[in-house]
Scaffold this active site. Structure first.
Site, mmCIF file in Angstrom:
data_model
loop_
_atom_site.group_PDB
_atom_site.id
_atom_site.type_symbol
_atom_site.label_atom_id
_atom_site.label_comp_id
_atom_site.label_asym_id
_atom_site.label_seq_id
_atom_site.Cartn_x
_atom_site.Cartn_y
_atom_site.Cartn_z
ATOM 1 N N GLY A 64 -8.840 -9.090 7.400
ATOM 2 C CA GLY A 64 -8.048 -8.503 8.477
ATOM 3 C C GLY A 64 -8.466 -8.972 9.861
ATOM 4 O O GLY A 64 -8.055 -8.417 10.871
ATOM 5 N N ASN A 85 -2.289 -6.532 -1.627
ATOM 6 C CA ASN A 85 -2.932 -5.239 -1.386
ATOM 7 C C ASN A 85 -2.308 -4.634 -0.128
ATOM 8 O O ASN A 85 -2.593 -5.072 0.981
ATOM 9 C CB ASN A 85 -4.442 -5.475 -1.200
ATOM 10 C CG ASN A 85 -5.179 -4.204 -0.828
ATOM 11 O OD1 ASN A 85 -4.629 -3.096 -0.899
ATOM 12 N ND2 ASN A 85 -6.437 -4.355 -0.415
ATOM 13 N N TRP A 86 -1.436 -3.660 -0.330
ATOM 14 C CA TRP A 86 -0.718 -3.082 0.820
ATOM 15 C C TRP A 86 -1.615 -2.159 1.641
ATOM 16 O O TRP A 86 -1.229 -1.740 2.738
ATOM 17 C CB TRP A 86 0.507 -2.299 0.335
ATOM 18 C CG TRP A 86 1.566 -3.124 -0.335
ATOM 19 C CD1 TRP A 86 1.510 -4.480 -0.634
ATOM 20 C CD2 TRP A 86 2.849 -2.673 -0.794
ATOM 21 N NE1 TRP A 86 2.672 -4.867 -1.253
ATOM 22 C CE2 TRP A 86 3.514 -3.793 -1.370
ATOM 23 C CE3 TRP A 86 3.492 -1.434 -0.777
ATOM 24 C CZ2 TRP A 86 4.798 -3.693 -1.921
ATOM 25 C CZ3 TRP A 86 4.772 -1.338 -1.326
ATOM 26 C CH2 TRP A 86 5.414 -2.463 -1.875
ATOM 27 N N LYS A 87 -2.746 -1.791 1.117
ATOM 28 C CA LYS A 87 -3.669 -0.869 1.810
ATOM 29 C C LYS A 87 -2.927 0.419 2.198
ATOM 30 O O LYS A 87 -2.061 0.867 1.465
ATOM 31 C CB LYS A 87 -4.324 -1.566 3.008
ATOM 32 C CG LYS A 87 -4.968 -2.896 2.604
ATOM 33 C CD LYS A 87 -5.867 -3.459 3.652
ATOM 34 C CE LYS A 87 -6.444 -4.795 3.170
ATOM 35 N NZ LYS A 87 -7.442 -5.354 4.051
ATOM 36 N N SER A 107 -7.802 -12.786 5.052
ATOM 37 C CA SER A 107 -6.887 -13.546 5.911
ATOM 38 C C SER A 107 -6.229 -14.719 5.195
ATOM 39 O O SER A 107 -5.943 -15.750 5.813
ATOM 40 C CB SER A 107 -7.601 -14.010 7.189
ATOM 41 O OG SER A 107 -8.126 -12.902 7.900
ATOM 42 N N GLU A 138 -13.427 -2.034 2.043
ATOM 43 C CA GLU A 138 -13.057 -0.873 2.871
ATOM 44 C C GLU A 138 -13.457 0.418 2.165
ATOM 45 O O GLU A 138 -13.883 1.384 2.807
ATOM 46 C CB GLU A 138 -11.550 -0.916 3.172
ATOM 47 C CG GLU A 138 -11.244 -1.998 4.210
ATOM 48 C CD GLU A 138 -9.876 -2.655 4.068
ATOM 49 O OE1 GLU A 138 -9.007 -2.092 3.386
ATOM 50 O OE2 GLU A 138 -9.699 -3.749 4.637
ATOM 51 N N HIS A 163 -13.196 -2.379 -3.263
ATOM 52 C CA HIS A 163 -12.786 -3.066 -2.030
ATOM 53 C C HIS A 163 -13.797 -2.748 -0.928
ATOM 54 O O HIS A 163 -14.311 -1.627 -0.850
ATOM 55 C CB HIS A 163 -11.370 -2.631 -1.620
ATOM 56 C CG HIS A 163 -10.808 -3.515 -0.566
ATOM 57 N ND1 HIS A 163 -11.146 -3.372 0.762
ATOM 58 C CD2 HIS A 163 -9.968 -4.577 -0.627
ATOM 59 C CE1 HIS A 163 -10.535 -4.316 1.460
ATOM 60 N NE2 HIS A 163 -9.811 -5.052 0.634
ATOM 61 N N GLY A 178 -3.930 -9.229 1.911
ATOM 62 C CA GLY A 178 -3.663 -7.973 2.606
ATOM 63 C C GLY A 178 -2.465 -8.117 3.527
ATOM 64 O O GLY A 178 -1.313 -7.996 3.116
ATOM 65 N N GLY A 179 -2.748 -8.410 4.788
ATOM 66 C CA GLY A 179 -1.713 -8.460 5.827
ATOM 67 C C GLY A 179 -0.476 -9.255 5.434
ATOM 68 O O GLY A 179 0.664 -8.800 5.620
ATOM 69 N N GLU A 231 -14.159 -11.422 -1.502
ATOM 70 C CA GLU A 231 -13.610 -11.197 -0.160
ATOM 71 C C GLU A 231 -14.756 -11.038 0.841
ATOM 72 O O GLU A 231 -15.322 -9.953 0.969
ATOM 73 C CB GLU A 231 -12.766 -9.922 -0.147
ATOM 74 C CG GLU A 231 -11.624 -9.947 -1.133
ATOM 75 C CD GLU A 231 -10.528 -8.958 -0.741
ATOM 76 O OE1 GLU A 231 -9.390 -9.392 -0.629
ATOM 77 O OE2 GLU A 231 -10.831 -7.773 -0.525
HETATM 78 P P1 PGA Z 1 -6.335 -9.503 4.642
HETATM 79 O O1 PGA Z 1 -6.911 -8.460 3.559
HETATM 80 O O2 PGA Z 1 -5.559 -10.525 3.848
HETATM 81 O O3 PGA Z 1 -5.474 -8.676 5.548
HETATM 82 O O4 PGA Z 1 -7.512 -10.111 5.325
HETATM 83 C C1 PGA Z 1 -7.370 -8.880 2.308
HETATM 84 C C2 PGA Z 1 -7.921 -7.702 1.545
HETATM 85 O O5 PGA Z 1 -8.642 -6.898 2.140
HETATM 86 O O6 PGA Z 1 -7.644 -7.550 0.333
#
Ligand code: PGA
Length: 255
Positions: free
Chosen positions: A176, A9-11, A216, A100, A98, A237-238, A170
């Site tokens: 994050g 997930n590049w966000k 994470s 977010e 998600h 994500g990251g 999640e």
């Molecule tokens: P993260 O994000 O790996 O940076 O914690 C995961 C996500 O929100 O899909």
């Protein structure tokens, strides 16, 4: 029975040209194939077309995902994207719900449910996210909280092909933040999700739905999650923004 999945997930990261470069890097790293592991990348909407071309040109098995969708077919919904639009640029997956989007943009379980139905009507696989905030976890209500989300998010869904509906657990406090849930934390909730899916869809369907862990996740901790019975991969994500770390996670899942 369930192919593992690693989804990136590049966000809100990577411009069009940066996205093309990252996608090409991932394709190159994984040129030897990914075995039985389904690999998915979810760039920002404006990058989808360019990334799709990179994947097609390479004949790559890496699949393309959007990060959001609106449930209407078309019309006066300024700024939104319809399932047919995602389909038209080659997206076969879409992340929905998600945390977010729920937290910053007010997405509700009802929205998530509508989005899932709209995507599935177009043959796009939802990656439907759930997860509890820190205060719920600290009060010990995390399993009940997530089970309620699953029930609401799947209400009235018909799943004919269980490989085409994916859930990502999640925990919000682990996204994050560098703070990872333990593999046992993930299994506790993913196991409860599986049990809920059995109640809703029956054992056969529930046993074939992939449940990913996210929060994470990185090359250093992915193996612990993958060893767990009800964890079928990761939504990353990251660590999905760097070719080497993303490819390393895919390679772990192949073992
Ligand atoms: P993260 O994000 O790996 O940076 O914690 C995961 C996500 O929100 O899909």
């Amino acid at each position: 029975m369930r192919n593992r999945m690693i989804a990136g997930n590049w966000k809100m990261n990577k411009t069009f040209s940066e996205g093309v470069v990252l996608a090409q890097g991932i394709v190159d790293e994984l040129a030897g194939g990914t075995g039985a592991v389904d690999v998915v990348i979810a760039p920002p909407a404006v990058d989808l077309k360019g990334v799709s071309e990179v994947l097609n040109q390479a004949g790559s098995s890496v699949a393309l995902s959007a990060q959001n969708v609106y449930w209407e077919e078309s019309g006066a919904y300024t700024g939104e994207l319809a399932p047919a639009m995602l389909e038209s640029v080659g997206a076969t997956y879409c992340i929905i719900g998600h945390s977010e989007r729920r937290g910053y943009f007010g997405e509700t379980d009802e929205d998530v449910n509508r989005k899932a139905k709209a995507l599935m009507a177009h043959g796009i696989t939802p990656i439907s996210c759930c997860g509890e905030p820190l205060e719920v976890r600290e009060a010990g209500g995390h399993v009940a909280f997530v089970v309620e989300q699953i029930k609401a998010d799947t209400a009235g869904l018909t799943i004919t092909d269980p490989s085409k509906y994916v859930i990502a657990y999640e925990p919000i406090w682990a996204i994050g933040t560098g703070k990872t849930a333990t593999a046992d934390d993930a299994q506790e909730v993913c196991g409860a999700i599986r049990k809920t899916l059995v109640e809703i869809f029956g054992a056969e369907t529930a046993q074939s739905i992939r449940i990913l862990y996210g929060g994470s996740a990185k090359p250093e901790n992915i193996n612990g999650f993958l060893e767990k019975e009800d964890v079928d991969g990761a939504l990353v994500g990251g660590a999905s923004l760097k070719t080497d770390s993303f490819a390393a996670m895919v390679k772990s899942a192949m073992n």
